[in-house]
Design a protein around this motif. Sequence first.
Motif, PDB file in Angstrom:
ATOM      1  N   ARG A 427      21.191   9.373  10.125  1.00  0.00           N
ATOM      2  CA  ARG A 427      20.076   8.669  10.764  1.00  0.00           C
ATOM      3  C   ARG A 427      19.301   7.945   9.674  1.00  0.00           C
ATOM      4  O   ARG A 427      18.935   8.536   8.654  1.00  0.00           O
ATOM      5  N   PHE A 428      19.074   6.651   9.877  1.00  0.00           N
ATOM      6  CA  PHE A 428      18.249   5.909   8.931  1.00  0.00           C
ATOM      7  C   PHE A 428      16.799   6.307   9.155  1.00  0.00           C
ATOM      8  O   PHE A 428      16.274   6.136  10.256  1.00  0.00           O
ATOM      9  N   VAL A 429      16.151   6.834   8.135  1.00  0.00           N
ATOM     10  CA  VAL A 429      14.777   7.312   8.263  1.00  0.00           C
ATOM     11  C   VAL A 429      13.795   6.205   7.902  1.00  0.00           C
ATOM     12  O   VAL A 429      12.939   5.821   8.700  1.00  0.00           O
ATOM     13  N   ARG A 430      13.936   5.663   6.695  1.00  0.00           N
ATOM     14  CA  ARG A 430      13.015   4.624   6.262  1.00  0.00           C
ATOM     15  C   ARG A 430      13.460   4.086   4.915  1.00  0.00           C
ATOM     16  O   ARG A 430      14.301   4.668   4.238  1.00  0.00           O
ATOM     17  N   ARG A 431      12.869   2.963   4.536  1.00  0.00           N
ATOM     18  CA  ARG A 431      12.998   2.479   3.176  1.00  0.00           C
ATOM     19  C   ARG A 431      12.015   3.240   2.298  1.00  0.00           C
ATOM     20  O   ARG A 431      10.875   3.493   2.704  1.00  0.00           O
ATOM     21  N   LYS A 432      12.435   3.610   1.129  1.00  0.00           N
ATOM     22  CA  LYS A 432      11.570   4.356   0.227  1.00  0.00           C
ATOM     23  C   LYS A 432      10.358   3.505  -0.166  1.00  0.00           C
ATOM     24  O   LYS A 432      10.499   2.341  -0.555  1.00  0.00           O
ATOM     25  N   ASN A 433       9.182   4.083  -0.012  1.00  0.00           N
ATOM     26  CA  ASN A 433       7.912   3.488  -0.453  1.00  0.00           C
ATOM     27  C   ASN A 433       7.447   2.279   0.360  1.00  0.00           C
ATOM     28  O   ASN A 433       6.440   1.667   0.016  1.00  0.00           O
ATOM     29  N   VAL A 434       8.137   1.903   1.429  1.00  0.00           N
ATOM     30  CA  VAL A 434       7.698   0.740   2.210  1.00  0.00           C
ATOM     31  C   VAL A 434       6.533   1.128   3.107  1.00  0.00           C
ATOM     32  O   VAL A 434       6.577   2.126   3.823  1.00  0.00           O
ATOM     33  N   LEU A 435       5.471   0.321   3.066  1.00  0.00           N
ATOM     34  CA  LEU A 435       4.259   0.599   3.827  1.00  0.00           C
ATOM     35  C   LEU A 435       4.196  -0.246   5.094  1.00  0.00           C
ATOM     36  O   LEU A 435       3.962   0.256   6.180  1.00  0.00           O
ATOM     37  N   LEU A 436       4.419  -1.557   4.935  1.00  0.00           N
ATOM     38  CA  LEU A 436       4.310  -2.496   6.049  1.00  0.00           C
ATOM     39  C   LEU A 436       5.577  -3.326   6.157  1.00  0.00           C
ATOM     40  O   LEU A 436       6.143  -3.744   5.147  1.00  0.00           O
ATOM     41  N   SER A 437       6.008  -3.590   7.397  1.00  0.00           N
ATOM     42  CA  SER A 437       7.160  -4.447   7.627  1.00  0.00           C
ATOM     43  C   SER A 437       7.082  -5.029   9.029  1.00  0.00           C
ATOM     44  O   SER A 437       6.829  -4.305   9.992  1.00  0.00           O
ATOM     45  N   ILE A 438       7.267  -6.336   9.130  1.00  0.00           N
ATOM     46  CA  ILE A 438       7.291  -7.014  10.425  1.00  0.00           C
ATOM     47  C   ILE A 438       8.700  -7.464  10.762  1.00  0.00           C
ATOM     48  O   ILE A 438       9.210  -7.255  11.855  1.00  0.00           O
ATOM     49  N   ASP A 439       9.353  -8.107   9.796  1.00  0.00           N
ATOM     50  CA  ASP A 439      10.700  -8.638  10.014  1.00  0.00           C
ATOM     51  C   ASP A 439      11.595  -8.125   8.886  1.00  0.00           C
ATOM     52  O   ASP A 439      11.879  -6.943   8.825  1.00  0.00           O
ATOM     53  N   GLU A 468     -13.303   1.419   1.655  1.00  0.00           N
ATOM     54  CA  GLU A 468     -12.003   1.988   1.997  1.00  0.00           C
ATOM     55  C   GLU A 468     -11.228   0.974   2.823  1.00  0.00           C
ATOM     56  O   GLU A 468     -11.795   0.034   3.392  1.00  0.00           O
ATOM     57  N   TYR A 469      -9.917   1.197   2.890  1.00  0.00           N
ATOM     58  CA  TYR A 469      -9.093   0.316   3.715  1.00  0.00           C
ATOM     59  C   TYR A 469      -7.876   1.069   4.221  1.00  0.00           C
ATOM     60  O   TYR A 469      -7.458   2.082   3.659  1.00  0.00           O
ATOM     61  N   THR A 470      -7.326   0.573   5.292  1.00  0.00           N
ATOM     62  CA  THR A 470      -6.019   1.000   5.764  1.00  0.00           C
ATOM     63  C   THR A 470      -5.372  -0.198   6.452  1.00  0.00           C
ATOM     64  O   THR A 470      -5.973  -1.281   6.516  1.00  0.00           O
ATOM     65  N   SER A 471      -4.180  -0.019   6.968  1.00  0.00           N
ATOM     66  CA  SER A 471      -3.444  -1.174   7.494  1.00  0.00           C
ATOM     67  C   SER A 471      -2.498  -0.733   8.603  1.00  0.00           C
ATOM     68  O   SER A 471      -2.230   0.459   8.781  1.00  0.00           O
ATOM     69  N   PHE A 472      -2.001  -1.702   9.339  1.00  0.00           N
ATOM     70  CA  PHE A 472      -0.872  -1.447  10.231  1.00  0.00           C
ATOM     71  C   PHE A 472      -0.169  -2.756  10.544  1.00  0.00           C
ATOM     72  O   PHE A 472      -0.730  -3.846  10.363  1.00  0.00           O
ATOM     73  N   ARG A 561      -2.872   4.800   3.896  1.00  0.00           N
ATOM     74  CA  ARG A 561      -2.889   3.356   3.642  1.00  0.00           C
ATOM     75  C   ARG A 561      -2.192   2.563   4.740  1.00  0.00           C
ATOM     76  O   ARG A 561      -2.235   1.336   4.758  1.00  0.00           O
ATOM     77  N   CYS A 562      -1.540   3.278   5.644  1.00  0.00           N
ATOM     78  CA  CYS A 562      -0.952   2.634   6.816  1.00  0.00           C
ATOM     79  C   CYS A 562      -1.066   3.608   7.974  1.00  0.00           C
ATOM     80  O   CYS A 562      -0.851   4.806   7.808  1.00  0.00           O
ATOM     81  N   VAL A 563      -1.441   3.122   9.145  1.00  0.00           N
ATOM     82  CA  VAL A 563      -1.633   3.991  10.304  1.00  0.00           C
ATOM     83  C   VAL A 563      -0.826   3.474  11.495  1.00  0.00           C
ATOM     84  O   VAL A 563      -0.561   2.278  11.616  1.00  0.00           O
ATOM     85  N   SER A 564      -0.438   4.399  12.355  1.00  0.00           N
ATOM     86  CA  SER A 564       0.262   4.017  13.589  1.00  0.00           C
ATOM     87  C   SER A 564      -0.062   4.964  14.739  1.00  0.00           C
ATOM     88  O   SER A 564       0.264   4.668  15.884  1.00  0.00           O
ATOM     89  N   PHE A 565      -0.718   6.105  14.442  1.00  0.00           N
ATOM     90  CA  PHE A 565      -1.024   7.104  15.454  1.00  0.00           C
ATOM     91  C   PHE A 565      -2.095   6.550  16.400  1.00  0.00           C
ATOM     92  O   PHE A 565      -3.173   6.123  15.965  1.00  0.00           O
TER      93      PHE A 565
END
Length: 597
Positions: A427-439, A468-472, A561-565
Amino acid sequence: MSIDSEFSSPPPGLESWNEKSEKALKFIEDMTQNTDSVQERVLSEILSQNGETEYLKRFQLNGATDRDSFKSKVPVVTYEDLQHDIHRIANGDKSPIFSAHPISEFLTSSGTSAGERKLMPTIAEEMNRRQLLYSLLMPVMNLYVPDLNMGKGLYFYFIKAETKTVGGLVARPVLTSYYKSEAFKNRPYDPYSIYTSPDEAILCTDSFQSMYTQMLCGLIMRHQVLRVGAVFASGLLRAIRFLQLNWHHLAHDISTGTLNPKITDPSIKECMSKILKPDPELADFVTKECCGENWEGIITRIWPNTKYLDVIVTGAMAQYIPTLDYYSGGLLPLACTMYASSECYFGLNLNPICKPSEVCYTIMPNMGYFEFLPHGSNDSNDLVELADVEVGKYYELVITTYAGLCRYRVGDILQVTSFHNKAPQFRFVRRKNVLLSIDSDKTDEAELQKAIENALNLLKEFNTTVVEYTSFADTQSIPGHYVIYWELLMKDNSNAPTNEVLEKCCLTMEESLNSVYRQGRVADNSIGPLEIRVVKNGTFEELMDYAISRGASINQYKVPRCVSFTPIMELLDSRVVSVHFSPATPHWTPERRRFEG
C-alpha cells in the motif's frame, strides 16, 4: 540475456488477443512465483552491464555481481549524494558515469531538490521496460471488467513543457517522454487500448487546445466510451471543471460542425475535420445536461456506458475521492492500475477494481532491483530484500536500476499488505516529508517555512509578525490550491497590513515555492492561487486546547504544519477575520540552465 526477452510480443496478427492476454498473465505468475531468483538475476545483469562505469568503480567491486559484494561496498544514497555527477552529465560530460549505455535524456521528478525538479538520467532501453509494464495492465483489467474491447477510453492525457540542459539532453516528465516517443505514436493496434483523444490533441503543448479537443472528441463519441480517466484524480476533476466552463462552446461546435476559432494548431484542425460533423441532437443533449446547477453524476449521465474511472487515488490523491464519487454518482469503481515514478516503473495492481482504501501494488521483480529500509531506520544494514519484507510493516523503497541508479532512496513510504505468490503487495502510504500536494507538486515543511519567512519581510514595516501558522491543500475548488492560516501579532493596530500587502505576501510565498508548483500555476493551470486566511488572536491556543482535550500531551504538543481533520478545519475557519489571494501568477519559464557543483 535480458530478462525482458522472456516476454516479447510477436508481430501483430501472429496470435490472438486472447493468447496475448494469457501470455501476459502467465508472465505475471512466473515473475511473482520466482521473485527472489529474478531479483538476483536482475542485480547481476545491472552490475555486469554497468560494472565499468565511473560510479561503480569508486566502490571497487572489481567485477563482482553478487548481492553480498554489492551490499557491503555500495552505499545507500539520496539525490543530493548524486547531484554533482548528474550535473556533470547535464553540462555535457558523456563519459560512462552511471551507465555503460549513453544517457538518452533526463526524466524530471516531481520531487524537488533546492527548489528545482530532480533530474533522473535514463537510457533508451528503459522505454522497453516501461512498455512491458503497460502491456500487462489490460490483461489484468479484463479479468474484472469484461468486453473492454467493445469501445473506447476517454483519457485526458497531456504533455508538459520540456527543456534542454547545456549539454543538449532533453529534460522532461516521464509521461511526456512516453507520449512523444515513437513507441507511443506508432503503437500497434490494440482493441483494448483505443482512445477517443487523437494523438494530435495529446501532443499539443497548448493546454487549452489540448483539453478542448479531447473533451470535444469525448462528447462526440460518448456512447463508445467504456472508461474515463486521467493520470491523477486531480487531472480528471480539472477536465470536469473545464466542461463546466466551456460546455456552451463545445455544444456550438457539435451543433454546427465547426471548430472553435481558439483551436489554431494545424494538426488538430486537420484531424478534427475528419471527426467533427453537425449533430444538433447531441448538442441539445450536452446543453440540457450541462446548463443546470446539478452536476452530481455528470460522468455517468454524459458517458452512460462507463464501467470505471481510471485514475490514481492513492497517497495525496485520496483527498479527491469524495469529489470523484459526486461526479460519478457514486456508481463507478476507481481503478488504480500501476505504480511508477521517474526513477523506475515498479508494478501493478492485481485487483484494480478494489476500494481505494484497499489499493495495493505488486512490485514486478524484473523492473529493477529493490530493497526496503524499515521506516524510521537510517542504517543500511537493516535493508531487506523484496521477497523478505514482512506483512504489516512500513518501509522506504530503495532502488537499483539498469540506468545506473544504485541503492537510491526514492522517498516513498510503503506498507506490506499481503503476498501474491512470493511477491509482496504494498500500500502506498505517502511521500516522505511531503506536507502539501495538489497535483504533481510536492511541498515539504522546510520549503513552506522558507516561503513564509520570505513573505514576512513585507510585514516588517507594519511591525507585524506571524505568531503561528498551519496549512492545508484545498481540493474543494477546481483546481485545488494551498491555504495558509496565519495568526498575526500587530504591535500597532492603527498600522495594520493592508489587503494589498497581504496579497503580495501570497505571491511572495508562491515565488518561493519550487518549480513544479510554479509550473502548475503558470503553464498547466493545475493549481489555483495561494490563499492566506488570517485568524483571530488566540486561535492557535484554542487549537492546542482542542488537541489536549483529545489526549495530546501539553509538554509534547507542536502546532501541526498541515491539517485535514474536519473539526480542526471547522475551528480554524470559524476564527477567520480576512481572506487574501495571490493577485498574479509567479514567475516560471522552462529555461536551459547550467548546473554548478
